[in-house]
Design a protein around this motif. Structure first.
Motif, PDB file in Angstrom:
ATOM      1  N   VAL A  86       0.908  -1.096   0.089  1.00 17.52           N
ATOM      2  CA  VAL A  86      -0.148  -0.123  -0.079  1.00 17.52           C
ATOM      3  C   VAL A  86       0.754   1.105   0.057  1.00 17.52           C
ATOM      4  O   VAL A  86       0.566   2.285  -0.592  1.00 17.52           O
ATOM      5  CB  VAL A  86      -1.027  -0.087   1.152  1.00 17.52           C
ATOM      6  CG1 VAL A  86      -1.756   1.329   1.322  1.00 17.52           C
ATOM      7  CG2 VAL A  86      -1.843  -1.159   1.087  1.00 17.52           C
ATOM      8  N   ARG A  87       1.862   1.252   0.818  1.00 13.92           N
ATOM      9  CA  ARG A  87       2.770   2.249   0.833  1.00 13.92           C
ATOM     10  C   ARG A  87       3.450   2.775  -0.455  1.00 13.92           C
ATOM     11  O   ARG A  87       3.545   4.017  -0.757  1.00 13.92           O
ATOM     12  CB  ARG A  87       3.948   2.148   1.896  1.00 13.92           C
ATOM     13  CG  ARG A  87       4.961   3.248   1.911  1.00 13.92           C
ATOM     14  CD  ARG A  87       6.201   2.909   2.662  1.00 13.92           C
ATOM     15  NE  ARG A  87       7.130   3.925   2.593  1.00 13.92           N
ATOM     16  CZ  ARG A  87       7.867   4.157   1.723  1.00 13.92           C
ATOM     17  NH1 ARG A  87       7.769   3.562   0.833  1.00 13.92           N
ATOM     18  NH2 ARG A  87       8.671   5.311   1.751  1.00 13.92           N
ATOM     19  N   ALA A  88       3.873   1.711  -1.062  1.00 18.39           N
ATOM     20  CA  ALA A  88       4.708   1.753  -2.455  1.00 18.39           C
ATOM     21  C   ALA A  88       3.707   2.423  -3.370  1.00 18.39           C
ATOM     22  O   ALA A  88       3.898   3.238  -4.221  1.00 18.39           O
ATOM     23  CB  ALA A  88       5.013   0.532  -2.913  1.00 18.39           C
ATOM     24  N   GLU A  89       2.479   1.912  -3.257  1.00 14.62           N
ATOM     25  CA  GLU A  89       1.208   2.601  -4.294  1.00 14.62           C
ATOM     26  C   GLU A  89       0.927   3.986  -4.082  1.00 14.62           C
ATOM     27  O   GLU A  89       0.804   4.822  -4.905  1.00 14.62           O
ATOM     28  CB  GLU A  89      -0.071   1.655  -4.174  1.00 14.62           C
ATOM     29  CG  GLU A  89       0.179   0.206  -4.766  1.00 14.62           C
ATOM     30  CD  GLU A  89      -1.058  -0.682  -4.507  1.00 14.62           C
ATOM     31  OE1 GLU A  89      -2.014   0.031  -4.067  1.00 14.62           O
ATOM     32  OE2 GLU A  89      -0.935  -1.837  -4.976  1.00 14.62           O
ATOM     33  N   VAL A  90       0.828   4.356  -2.609  1.00 14.48           N
ATOM     34  CA  VAL A  90       0.464   5.754  -2.270  1.00 14.48           C
ATOM     35  C   VAL A  90       1.654   6.447  -2.378  1.00 14.48           C
ATOM     36  O   VAL A  90       1.357   7.770  -3.139  1.00 14.48           O
ATOM     37  CB  VAL A  90       0.232   5.719  -0.849  1.00 14.48           C
ATOM     38  CG1 VAL A  90       0.017   6.930  -0.403  1.00 14.48           C
ATOM     39  CG2 VAL A  90      -1.245   5.031  -0.643  1.00 14.48           C
ATOM     40  N   THR A  91       2.974   6.233  -2.377  1.00 14.98           N
ATOM     41  CA  THR A  91       4.039   7.209  -2.512  1.00 14.98           C
ATOM     42  C   THR A  91       4.365   7.376  -4.107  1.00 14.98           C
ATOM     43  O   THR A  91       5.004   8.255  -4.436  1.00 14.98           O
ATOM     44  CB  THR A  91       5.143   6.927  -1.634  1.00 14.98           C
ATOM     45  OG1 THR A  91       5.374   5.537  -1.891  1.00 14.98           O
ATOM     46  CG2 THR A  91       4.906   6.978  -0.292  1.00 14.98           C
ATOM     47  N   ALA A  92       4.109   6.350  -4.919  1.00 14.16           N
ATOM     48  CA  ALA A  92       4.388   6.325  -6.230  1.00 14.16           C
ATOM     49  C   ALA A  92       3.703   7.497  -7.075  1.00 14.16           C
ATOM     50  O   ALA A  92       4.195   8.385  -7.872  1.00 14.16           O
ATOM     51  CB  ALA A  92       3.844   4.982  -6.889  1.00 14.16           C
ATOM     52  N   GLY A  93       2.612   7.834  -6.508  1.00 15.60           N
ATOM     53  CA  GLY A  93       1.802   9.025  -7.279  1.00 15.60           C
ATOM     54  C   GLY A  93       1.200   8.778  -8.420  1.00 15.60           C
ATOM     55  O   GLY A  93       1.637   7.574  -8.997  1.00 15.60           O
ATOM     56  N   SER A  94       0.705   9.640  -8.898  1.00 16.29           N
ATOM     57  CA  SER A  94       0.115   9.496 -10.499  1.00 16.29           C
ATOM     58  C   SER A  94       0.745  10.329 -11.404  1.00 16.29           C
ATOM     59  O   SER A  94       0.216  10.398 -12.604  1.00 16.29           O
ATOM     60  CB  SER A  94      -1.486  10.294 -10.300  1.00 16.29           C
ATOM     61  OG  SER A  94      -1.613  11.297  -9.895  1.00 16.29           O
ATOM     62  N   GLY A  95       1.820  11.140 -11.037  1.00 12.50           N
ATOM     63  CA  GLY A  95       2.551  12.053 -12.010  1.00 12.50           C
ATOM     64  C   GLY A  95       1.803  13.314 -12.192  1.00 12.50           C
ATOM     65  O   GLY A  95       2.141  14.198 -13.255  1.00 12.50           O
ATOM     66  N   GLN A  96       0.713  13.568 -11.522  1.00 12.43           N
ATOM     67  CA  GLN A  96      -0.066  14.911 -11.587  1.00 12.43           C
ATOM     68  C   GLN A  96       0.858  16.041 -11.344  1.00 12.43           C
ATOM     69  O   GLN A  96       1.705  15.983 -10.468  1.00 12.43           O
ATOM     70  CB  GLN A  96      -1.467  14.775 -10.815  1.00 12.43           C
ATOM     71  CG  GLN A  96      -1.154  15.034  -9.455  1.00 12.43           C
ATOM     72  CD  GLN A  96      -2.406  14.773  -8.504  1.00 12.43           C
ATOM     73  OE1 GLN A  96      -3.299  13.884  -8.832  1.00 12.43           O
ATOM     74  NE2 GLN A  96      -2.434  15.633  -7.365  1.00 12.43           N
ATOM     75  N   VAL A  97       0.270  17.143 -11.875  1.00 11.54           N
ATOM     76  CA  VAL A  97       0.858  18.367 -11.443  1.00 11.54           C
ATOM     77  C   VAL A  97      -0.256  19.602 -10.913  1.00 11.54           C
ATOM     78  O   VAL A  97      -1.245  19.596 -11.699  1.00 11.54           O
ATOM     79  CB  VAL A  97       1.685  19.021 -12.425  1.00 11.54           C
ATOM     80  CG1 VAL A  97       2.308  20.531 -12.263  1.00 11.54           C
ATOM     81  CG2 VAL A  97       2.707  17.974 -13.021  1.00 11.54           C
ATOM     82  N   PRO A  98      -0.180  20.061  -9.869  1.00 13.55           N
ATOM     83  CA  PRO A  98       0.888  19.664  -8.974  1.00 13.55           C
ATOM     84  C   PRO A  98       0.731  18.476  -8.001  1.00 13.55           C
ATOM     85  O   PRO A  98      -0.437  17.703  -8.014  1.00 13.55           O
ATOM     86  CB  PRO A  98       0.517  20.712  -7.894  1.00 13.55           C
ATOM     87  CG  PRO A  98      -0.875  21.063  -7.937  1.00 13.55           C
ATOM     88  CD  PRO A  98      -1.144  20.995  -9.414  1.00 13.55           C
ATOM     89  N   PRO A  99       1.675  17.805  -7.615  1.00 13.72           N
ATOM     90  CA  PRO A  99       1.552  16.491  -7.251  1.00 13.72           C
ATOM     91  C   PRO A  99       1.309  16.438  -5.696  1.00 13.72           C
ATOM     92  O   PRO A  99       0.816  17.480  -4.994  1.00 13.72           O
ATOM     93  CB  PRO A  99       3.135  16.028  -6.950  1.00 13.72           C
ATOM     94  CG  PRO A  99       3.688  17.462  -6.855  1.00 13.72           C
ATOM     95  CD  PRO A  99       3.158  18.577  -7.644  1.00 13.72           C
ATOM     96  N   ALA A 100       0.625  15.223  -5.442  1.00 17.42           N
ATOM     97  CA  ALA A 100       0.149  15.246  -3.934  1.00 17.42           C
ATOM     98  C   ALA A 100       1.340  14.948  -3.014  1.00 17.42           C
ATOM     99  O   ALA A 100       2.554  14.867  -3.484  1.00 17.42           O
ATOM    100  CB  ALA A 100      -0.575  13.695  -3.889  1.00 17.42           C
ATOM    101  N   GLN A 101       1.233  15.628  -1.809  1.00 16.34           N
ATOM    102  CA  GLN A 101       1.946  15.421  -0.806  1.00 16.34           C
ATOM    103  C   GLN A 101       2.809  14.230  -0.632  1.00 16.34           C
ATOM    104  O   GLN A 101       4.093  14.350  -0.334  1.00 16.34           O
ATOM    105  CB  GLN A 101       1.466  15.967   0.449  1.00 16.34           C
ATOM    106  CG  GLN A 101       2.193  16.168   1.767  1.00 16.34           C
ATOM    107  CD  GLN A 101       1.420  16.780   2.893  1.00 16.34           C
ATOM    108  OE1 GLN A 101       1.249  18.111   2.653  1.00 16.34           O
ATOM    109  NE2 GLN A 101       0.810  16.127   3.685  1.00 16.34           N
ATOM    110  N   VAL A 102       2.025  13.140  -0.639  1.00 18.27           N
ATOM    111  CA  VAL A 102       2.555  11.836  -0.164  1.00 18.27           C
ATOM    112  C   VAL A 102       3.562  11.538  -1.342  1.00 18.27           C
ATOM    113  O   VAL A 102       4.560  10.853  -0.973  1.00 18.27           O
ATOM    114  CB  VAL A 102       1.299  11.047  -0.161  1.00 18.27           C
ATOM    115  CG1 VAL A 102       0.455  10.951   1.205  1.00 18.27           C
ATOM    116  CG2 VAL A 102       0.460  10.724  -1.505  1.00 18.27           C
TER     117      VAL A 102
END
Length: 629
Positions: free
Chosen positions: A388-404
């Motif tokens: 779960v951690r790996a999936e959450v911190t990987a992000g979606s590549g969006q701009v602006p990015p998520a804090q995580v």
């Protein structure tokens, strides 16, 4: 007749403080190696003159007490706390401020230090003891007593408080102050109020007062009978969970904790102050527990039959407001140097130093080992959370990015000797769940008082305490705007710190909390006021954080993506000076999935549908709360 020397009270104070040492495990160090201060009419002629004399014309036997100039009185206390934490509470700094607002600016820092059990020495200037000039500038006049000053506000937030109204009172006050600073069970902010006329008053002091003193920091061992009781409870456990608090790190007990975990198979969860006591990569480390803990730790906590709390205060975030440890008949064994904390939750008490207590418990448990099915469950839950951690911190590549996503990148970039610093907002919650600390002292979260503005001043203290490795302070734009002035202190002293500013246009943490209690993020974003509605719901108010940081003499740059942040971070590491990196993040992006709650009362009656719905959820949460009796 005993030999004496004639000095002012302030001169005697400086000379005494410079001669104090602490010792633990054969390692001796200066207890108070430096002083921070801001001078005014209350202390410029007293402590200011004494520090100048110490620096330029000291007595032959007088040790140096270097002086640092801060920009904000609260900030210099935070700096002392950061320094003391990085030194495992065996050293701290002196902080002096002038009468009135200068001194009361330190009250918040004092509260933080005492709540977090961190030693700091505060020397606020005070009224004229002779009262010949009263009411003086900035004096609070209390018609009930002429003894009261604004410095009485320090009383409830100090571990020790005194006022030196006569030179003859100084020796006893100093000895009591150092006793408390070096007592790991009683330490916190120590406040000695110094009337401004007394600071400058001359007195004949016995030379014996200024001899070098070594204060031995105690490591109390467990009482045999208490150890036997604790061993009986733990030895019968089928699903034990150990909660490591800050006391494990302050006592240097990480080796003893690791051995107990590995010999017994007991999994280790951690509090904000205890993260890193067992490295995040260790197979028995299940991460943070409580309101912002990992799903692995919270699932184990919910079914634990014995909870072993080591060096923890059991704050409401650790216990998820008394909902985390939910098993019927759950028992607590609390190993703590302070009996006040050891007694919490009707625990079997083990009052001792963490290192000594853990070593003794490991020995008395003998061949005890958790059942094999529980070992497999711990591994499975840990593995599932890591995915779960790996999936959450990987992000979606969006701009602006998520804090995580930013946190995931920084966790990869920081090395084993680097220190992460944070204190307030939504960041501590995300970090407790997601950050993998490589070891003690590398994860520096102030979450006892969760004081906005702590991070940059504390980074100065950590940098002074740890000359090697990177010191990285992560702050939100709300926190940054509360205490940016200490960037000038970084520049003045040539100290290298990397500050990462996450811009989310307001208070993201309180925004999310506001939404959860039905208050619709009201008053939590930096927006202009709309004329039609009268609400702060217009365009965002822009702040040029790069220009602001540069105005203090610090290098700064703005990045838009996590990839750019990685590149900018590499440049900051290569630089020899302090750097500020600014990145905008998505205020509404999801954080790590929650697995526990936190008690924030919701309005019982409301016309707003959002509040009515939130209150229904709150009643459901309250039904899960329990006292452990």
């Amino acid at each position: 007749m005993a030999a004496t020397t004639r000095l002012t009270v302030a001169q005697a104070l400086v000379r005494f403080l410079a001669a104090q040492h602490s010792e633990r495990d054969g390692r001796r160090q200066r207890l108070l190696p430096a002083a921070f201060g801001i001078f005014g009419h209350g202390n410029v002629a007293g402590l200011g003159q004494a520090l100048l004399q110490n620096a330029t014309k000291p007595a032959p036997e007088e040790a140096p007490l270097p002086y640092y100039l801060a920009r904000n009185e609260q900030a210099m206390v935070h700096t002392a706390v950061g320094f003391a934490r990085a030194r495992e509470r065996l050293q701290t700094l002196v902080c002096t401020a002038s009468i009135g607002p200068g001194s009361t600016n330190m009250v918040t820092g004092a509260a933080l230090a005492t709540i977090d059990r961190i030693p700091v020495l505060l020397l606020p200037a005070d009224l004229f003891a002779t009262r010949r000039a009263g009411p003086v500038l900035q004096q609070l006049e209390d018609p009930r007593s002429q003894e009261v000053s604004v410095n009485d506000a320090f009383r409830p937030v100090s571990a020790y408080w005194d006022r030196v109204n006569r030179p003859e009172q100084l020796p006893s006050a100093l000895l009591e102050a150092i006793r408390v600073l070096t007592d790991p069970a009683a330490t916190g902010a120590v406040t000695l109020c110094l009337p401004q006329d007394v600071q400058a008053e001359a007195h004949d002091w016995p030379l014996e007062l200024f001899r070098e003193r070594t204060w031995h920091v105690a490591r109390p061992v467990p009482e045999p009978e208490a150890l036997a009781r604790a061993t009986d409870v733990v030895g019968a456990a089928r699903r034990p969970l150990l909660v490591a608090g800050g006391g494990v790190i302050y006592s240097g007990a990480t080796a003893e904790l690791t051995r107990l975990a590995e010999v017994s198979g007991i999994p280790v969860a951690d509090t904000q102050a205890g993260k890193g006591a067992l490295p995040g990569e260790h197979p028995l480390s299940v991460g943070g527990v409580g309101s912002t803990g990992t799903a692995a730790a919270n699932a184990l906590a919910a079914e634990a039959d014995v909870v072993i709390g080591v060096g923890t205060r059991y704050t409401d975030f650790t216990t998820a407001s008394r909902t985390a440890f939910a098993a019927e008949g759950v028992q607590f064994v609390n190993l703590n140097i302070a009996s006040f904390d050891a007694a919490k939750h009707s625990a079997t008490m083990l009052v001792a130093d963490a290192a000594r207590g853990l070593a003794a418990l490991t020995e008395t448990l003998g061949e005890y080992r958790v059942p094999e099915p529980y070992t497999r469950e711990v591994a499975d839950r840990r593995r599932a959370w890591q995915q779960v951690r790996a999936e959450v911190t990987a992000g979606s590549g969006q701009v602006p990015p998520a804090q995580v996503e930013v946190f995931g990148a920084l966790n990869e970039l920081l090395g084993a000797d680097d220190v992460l610093i944070n204190a307030a907002g939504s960041m501590p919650g995300d970090l407790q769940a997601l950050w993998r600390s490589p070891g003690p002292g590398t994860y520096h979260l102030e979450y006892g008082y969760s004081c906005m503005g702590y991070e940059i001043p504390a980074a100065i203290g950590v940098r002074l305490a740890r000359p090697t490795g990177e010191v990285v302070a992560i702050v939100g734009d709300g926190t940054y705007q509360m205490m940016p002035g200490e960037l000038a202190t970084l520049a003045q002293e040539g100290l290298k710190v990397i500050v990462v500013v996450l811009v989310n246009h307001g208070f993201a943490s309180i925004g999310a909390l506001s939404e959860s209690v039905g208050s619709q993020r009201f008053g939590t974003t930096y927006r202009r006021r709309e004329e039609t509605t009268g609400l702060l719901s217009g365009e965002y108010v822009g702040v040029d954080f790069v220009a602001n940081a540069r105005s203090y003499g610090v290098a700064a740059e703005q990045v838009a993506t996590v990839a750019e942040l990685r590149e900018a971070y590499a440049r900051a590491v290569a630089a020899e000076h302090a750097s500020v990196l600014v990145i905008e993040t998505d205020q509404l992006a999801d954080g790590p999935p929650a697995s526990n709650g936190w008690d924030v009362p919701v309005a019982q009656v409301a016309r707003l549908t959002s509040t009515q719905e939130a209150y229904a959820e709150y009643q459901h949460f309250q039904a899960k709360q329990r006292h452990h009796l």
